[in-house]
Design a protein around this motif. Structure first.
Motif, mmCIF file in Angstrom:
data_model
loop_
_atom_site.group_PDB
_atom_site.id
_atom_site.type_symbol
_atom_site.label_atom_id
_atom_site.label_comp_id
_atom_site.label_asym_id
_atom_site.label_seq_id
_atom_site.Cartn_x
_atom_site.Cartn_y
_atom_site.Cartn_z
ATOM 1 N N THR A 1 -15.543 11.782 8.396
ATOM 2 C CA THR A 1 -14.511 11.346 8.579
ATOM 3 C C THR A 1 -13.240 11.577 7.502
ATOM 4 O O THR A 1 -13.575 11.820 6.302
ATOM 5 C CB THR A 1 -14.588 9.865 8.671
ATOM 6 N N SER A 2 -12.112 11.157 7.711
ATOM 7 C CA SER A 2 -10.957 11.326 6.604
ATOM 8 C C SER A 2 -10.132 10.380 6.816
ATOM 9 O O SER A 2 -9.843 9.588 7.791
ATOM 10 C CB SER A 2 -10.405 12.658 7.083
ATOM 11 N N ARG A 3 -9.157 10.300 5.755
ATOM 12 C CA ARG A 3 -8.134 9.123 5.780
ATOM 13 C C ARG A 3 -6.853 9.966 5.208
ATOM 14 O O ARG A 3 -7.138 10.521 4.125
ATOM 15 C CB ARG A 3 -8.569 7.826 4.912
ATOM 16 N N LYS A 4 -5.718 9.440 5.889
ATOM 17 C CA LYS A 4 -4.430 10.261 5.536
ATOM 18 C C LYS A 4 -3.883 9.119 4.512
ATOM 19 O O LYS A 4 -3.946 7.942 4.854
ATOM 20 C CB LYS A 4 -3.409 10.524 6.337
ATOM 21 N N GLN A 5 -3.073 9.389 3.565
ATOM 22 C CA GLN A 5 -2.668 8.435 2.366
ATOM 23 C C GLN A 5 -1.117 9.077 2.091
ATOM 24 O O GLN A 5 -1.185 10.124 1.822
ATOM 25 C CB GLN A 5 -3.416 8.058 1.450
ATOM 26 N N TRP A 6 -0.134 8.157 1.861
ATOM 27 C CA TRP A 6 1.069 8.544 1.213
ATOM 28 C C TRP A 6 0.917 8.495 -0.392
ATOM 29 O O TRP A 6 0.298 7.631 -0.962
ATOM 30 C CB TRP A 6 2.063 7.562 1.756
ATOM 31 N N CYS A 7 1.303 9.395 -0.860
ATOM 32 C CA CYS A 7 1.180 9.771 -2.315
ATOM 33 C C CYS A 7 2.278 10.657 -2.909
ATOM 34 O O CYS A 7 2.961 11.329 -2.311
ATOM 35 C CB CYS A 7 -0.082 10.761 -2.351
ATOM 36 N N ASN A 8 2.509 10.354 -4.183
ATOM 37 C CA ASN A 8 3.353 11.136 -5.086
ATOM 38 C C ASN A 8 2.921 10.617 -6.576
ATOM 39 O O ASN A 8 2.271 9.613 -6.480
ATOM 40 C CB ASN A 8 4.930 11.201 -4.800
ATOM 41 N N ALA A 9 3.812 11.185 -7.479
ATOM 42 C CA ALA A 9 3.526 10.774 -8.810
ATOM 43 C C ALA A 9 3.803 9.153 -9.123
ATOM 44 O O ALA A 9 3.196 8.512 -9.680
ATOM 45 C CB ALA A 9 4.142 11.501 -9.848
ATOM 46 N N ARG A 10 5.002 8.822 -8.739
ATOM 47 C CA ARG A 10 5.382 7.446 -8.689
ATOM 48 C C ARG A 10 4.351 6.656 -8.386
ATOM 49 O O ARG A 10 4.058 5.404 -8.982
ATOM 50 C CB ARG A 10 6.722 7.220 -7.924
ATOM 51 N N LEU A 11 3.904 6.555 -7.106
ATOM 52 C CA LEU A 11 2.698 5.858 -6.615
ATOM 53 C C LEU A 11 1.463 6.027 -7.505
ATOM 54 O O LEU A 11 0.843 4.991 -7.916
ATOM 55 C CB LEU A 11 2.344 6.293 -5.272
ATOM 56 N N TRP A 12 1.185 6.998 -8.009
ATOM 57 C CA TRP A 12 -0.297 7.360 -8.786
ATOM 58 C C TRP A 12 -0.242 6.724 -10.017
ATOM 59 O O TRP A 12 -1.184 6.430 -10.554
ATOM 60 C CB TRP A 12 -0.178 9.009 -8.694
ATOM 61 N N ASN A 13 0.975 6.743 -10.607
ATOM 62 C CA ASN A 13 1.126 6.094 -11.999
ATOM 63 C C ASN A 13 1.459 4.921 -12.064
ATOM 64 O O ASN A 13 1.716 4.152 -13.242
ATOM 65 C CB ASN A 13 2.144 6.916 -12.868
ATOM 66 N N LEU A 14 1.711 4.088 -10.812
ATOM 67 C CA LEU A 14 2.115 2.743 -10.880
ATOM 68 C C LEU A 14 1.331 1.604 -11.652
ATOM 69 O O LEU A 14 1.768 0.779 -12.215
ATOM 70 C CB LEU A 14 2.530 2.495 -9.475
#
Length: 350
Positions: free
Chosen positions: A238-251
């Protein structure tokens, strides 16, 4: 010497007389006037110093709640604003002493700020999880209907401050500064996770799924980088799509710009997961995988990556999911470099 003298003045109430005195005061509240309010406030404040995590409701709690309720109308004016906050903070310490009073007050803005933004909110997260989850979502999140009305300053909510990104993340813009500086210990959220982990995790995932949807599909316009989609693949196919970028990752590290409430929630989640890993290492992997499977936001995935890296032997399957994603590896390498730059900056500054 002065600091030692001040510490000696702050004593913890002890003895059975306290409860009897408070009951006596409660039974004769009709004999008191507004001239006695300061003395009564001092009495219940002294008693409240005995409220601790191992003794959350010392004897006399119900009487204190009744006295606090009686005091509130006398402090309902501008001159008494600070005194009213003192009373509300005492009520916040003992939410179960008068659940009806607590529930009623939670509809008022000044009490909401105490519960959802300050350290005094932690007992409510422990004792009233259902009420706190429902009220916190209404307090934090911005809805589609909210965009059609003005905020507290009379402006349309489609206005985005140059210094605030709340609306872009689906957060009520009136929550801009109450959570500064971000901390895991603000509000009832860490306490909710500690005492009611299932409800706490569900709450945080719902907040960040809402936030990711607003960020990926903006309801207002501002020129910042959009997120992109990544796909996490699990061992069962199974898989899951997520919204991502550096702003979200470092929050969660506080090194990227975003709403302070989201930073605080991520810090609380990381703090709890680290505690959970120490106490229940065999169950950690399942909890981390559950978060990954249900989350639409890489902001939560970054926290999962942090905890999994700290406890690799207890997070085997989680690490495999993350290592299958080149974007996660790249973002976490950039996060590591950014952390080192931040550390060097503060080291040179001081």
């Amino acid at each position: 010497k002065k600091s030692e003298a001040k510490e000696l003045l702050i004593t913890v109430p002890d003895g059975t007389a306290w409860a009897h005195i408070l009951q006596l005061v409660q039974a004769h509240l009709q004999l008191f006037t507004n001239k006695d309010c300061s003395l009564l406030l001092g009495l219940i404040e002294d008693w409240s110093r005995g409220v601790t995590w191992d003794n959350p409701y010392p004897e006399g709690a119900e009487s204190v709640a009744a006295i606090a309720q009686w005091l509130l109308p006398y402090f309902d004016n501008y001159r008494s604003e600070e005194l009213r906050k003192q009373v509300l903070k005492i009520i916040a310490k003992i939410p179960n002493a008068n659940r009806e009073l607590f529930t009623t007050l939670l509809q008022e803005r000044d009490f909401q700020e105490i519960i959802f933004e300050s350290f005094e909110g932690m007992p409510a997260g422990r004792d009233m999880p259902e009420l706190i989850v429902s009220a916190a979502k209404n307090y934090i999140l911005c809805s589609e209907s909210d965009l059609r009305g003005p905020d507290v300053r009379g402006r349309k909510l489609t206005y985005v401050s140059p210094f605030g990104l709340e609306l872009l993340f689906g957060i009520n813009p009136n929550r801009s500064h109450g959570f500064y500086p971000a901390s895991a210990y603000r509000g009832p959220y860490l306490s909710l996770l500690r005492y009611h982990p299932r409800q706490g995790i569900d709450f945080i995932i719902e907040i960040f799924n809402h936030s990711a949807d607003w960020y990926a599909h903006p309801r207002v316009h501002r020129d910042i980088e959009p997120p992109f989609e990544i796909t996490l693949t699990f061992s069962d196919g199974t898989s899951r799509k997520q919204w991502c970028n550096a702003r979200l990752w470092n929050l969660y590290r506080g090194t990227s710009v975003g709403p302070y409430i989201l930073q605080s929630l991520l810090m609380a989640l990381e703090r709890w997961l680290l505690e959970y890993a120490e106490a229940y290492p065999r169950q950690l992997d399942a909890v981390l995988l559950d978060i990954l499977r249900r989350s639409d936001s890489a902001a939560l995935t970054a926290v999962v990556a942090s905890v999994a890296t700290a406890f690799p032997h207890a997070s085997g399957e989680t690490l495999l999911v993350l290592l299958r994603s080149p974007q996660c590896i790249q973002l976490d390498r950039h996060r590591l470099v950014n952390d080192k730059l931040q550390t060097n900056f503060w080291f040179q500054l001081f």
